[in-house]
Design an enzyme around this catalytic site. Sequence first.
Site, PDB file in Angstrom:
ATOM      1  CB  SER A 264      47.687  27.912  44.835  1.00  0.00           C
ATOM      2  OG  SER A 264      47.904  29.083  44.367  1.00  0.00           O
TER       3      SER A 264
ATOM      4  CG  ASP B 157      47.189  28.590  37.236  1.00  0.00           C
ATOM      5  OD1 ASP B 157      46.935  29.522  37.220  1.00  0.00           O
ATOM      6  OD2 ASP B 157      47.616  27.526  37.676  1.00  0.00           O
TER       7      ASP B 157
ATOM      8  CG  HIS C 243      44.895  29.193  40.237  1.00  0.00           C
ATOM      9  ND1 HIS C 243      46.316  28.581  40.311  1.00  0.00           N
ATOM     10  CD2 HIS C 243      44.955  29.527  41.566  1.00  0.00           C
ATOM     11  CE1 HIS C 243      47.021  28.826  41.580  1.00  0.00           C
ATOM     12  NE2 HIS C 243      46.179  29.497  42.165  1.00  0.00           N
TER      13      HIS C 243
HETATM   14  C1  LIG Z   1      40.263  30.887  42.796  1.00  0.00           C
HETATM   15  O1  LIG Z   1      41.154  31.019  43.874  1.00  0.00           O
HETATM   16  C2  LIG Z   1      41.791  32.353  43.929  1.00  0.00           C
HETATM   17  C3  LIG Z   1      42.867  32.545  44.927  1.00  0.00           C
HETATM   18  O2  LIG Z   1      43.357  31.172  44.988  1.00  0.00           O
HETATM   19  C4  LIG Z   1      40.492  33.295  44.551  1.00  0.00           C
HETATM   20  O3  LIG Z   1      40.890  34.474  44.492  1.00  0.00           O
HETATM   21  C5  LIG Z   1      39.378  33.279  43.536  1.00  0.00           C
HETATM   22  O4  LIG Z   1      38.088  33.769  43.939  1.00  0.00           O
HETATM   23  C6  LIG Z   1      38.889  31.567  43.133  1.00  0.00           C
HETATM   24  N1  LIG Z   1      38.099  31.768  42.022  1.00  0.00           N
HETATM   25  C7  LIG Z   1      36.984  30.964  42.117  1.00  0.00           C
HETATM   26  C8  LIG Z   1      36.238  30.727  41.071  1.00  0.00           C
HETATM   27  O5  LIG Z   1      36.728  30.004  43.095  1.00  0.00           O
END
Ligand SMILES: *[C@@H]1O[C@H](CO)[C@@H](O)[C@H](O)[C@H]1NC(C)=O
Length: 278
Positions: A150, A225, A255
């Site tokens: 990312s 994603d 993602h």
């Molecule tokens: C995934 O990553 C995003 C930002 O990169 C974050 O805001 C989000 O909380 C994360 N989600 C999980 C399920 O870890």
Amino acid sequence: MVFASATVLVSASLGALYLYQNKLVYPSWAQGARDRVDTPDMYGLPYEDLRLKTSDGELLEAFDIRNENSTATILVLCPNAGNIGYFLPVAKFLYDEFKMSVFLYSYRGYGLSTGFPSEMGLKIDADTVMDHLAHSEFHKSQKLVLYGRSLGGANSIYLARKYTDMCDAVILENTFLSIRKVIPYVFPLLKHVSFMCHEVWDSEHEIENIQDENLPFLFLAGLRDEIVPPPHMRLLYKLCPSRFKRFVEFPLGSHNDTIIQDGYWVVVREFLQKHNLI
Ligand SMILES: *[C@@H]1O[C@H](CO)[C@@H](O)[C@H](O)[C@H]1NC(C)=O
Ligand SMILES: *[C@@H]1O[C@H](CO)[C@@H](O)[C@H](O)[C@H]1NC(C)=O
């Protein structure tokens, strides 16, 4: 009159968006990640806890995890949430399974590093870390692999373009063409104002300008994603001038969880072995 106040309202919201976008683009404040950073000893890893000083006076926390048997140091470029402590289980895996040395640092405004995040600032941080690695007897003796997901992918592409000679391989996961091109996907209502996004991270052009077609690249793309539209990874792959590039997609990867998809580490291991990095 109604029209005038609507205009005022809209400009006020856009003004707020303009001013506060750094909080959205870099949610370093979320999940208590500014207060507490796990340390490598919690995973049984030896390390040095460094404070690297940037040219504009910030102090960056870095973990220098050296493996006496490593061929390469893997420099981890973190995503935009959490802190370097979140990555330690993966560092442990890279150290134990691949016998790699691992270098991690918190961008300014993240974890225990001082300052506030911005594109310009994070690029200074990246320069600071490369300067540190270039002057370390240990890391100079190692090959260097960049590994970024990312926002970390955008940092990796920036580094690979600017410090091409120092790099031996690049691993990119679920990264974007530019932040402006992510906005319409994540915030459809803002699609007409994405030009107001001053945090750009123009990887699309940066990657084309990497002047070494022998630098190997591995692209790891989660097809589910929900933050970065999957075609971004495909296009970055296409634009990348490397003759040694590989694109691998994970149909169920989103993602943040592409890393736990079946086959992920098999692909990474093959790539590192093929290029004599482990
Ligand atoms: C995934 O990553 C995003 C930002 O990169 C974050 O805001 C989000 O909380 C994360 N989600 C999980 C399920 O870890
Ligand atoms: C390095 O290799 C030696 C010899 O195989 C082994 O005894 C040692 O435990 C290894 N060190 C690490 C950190 O893996």
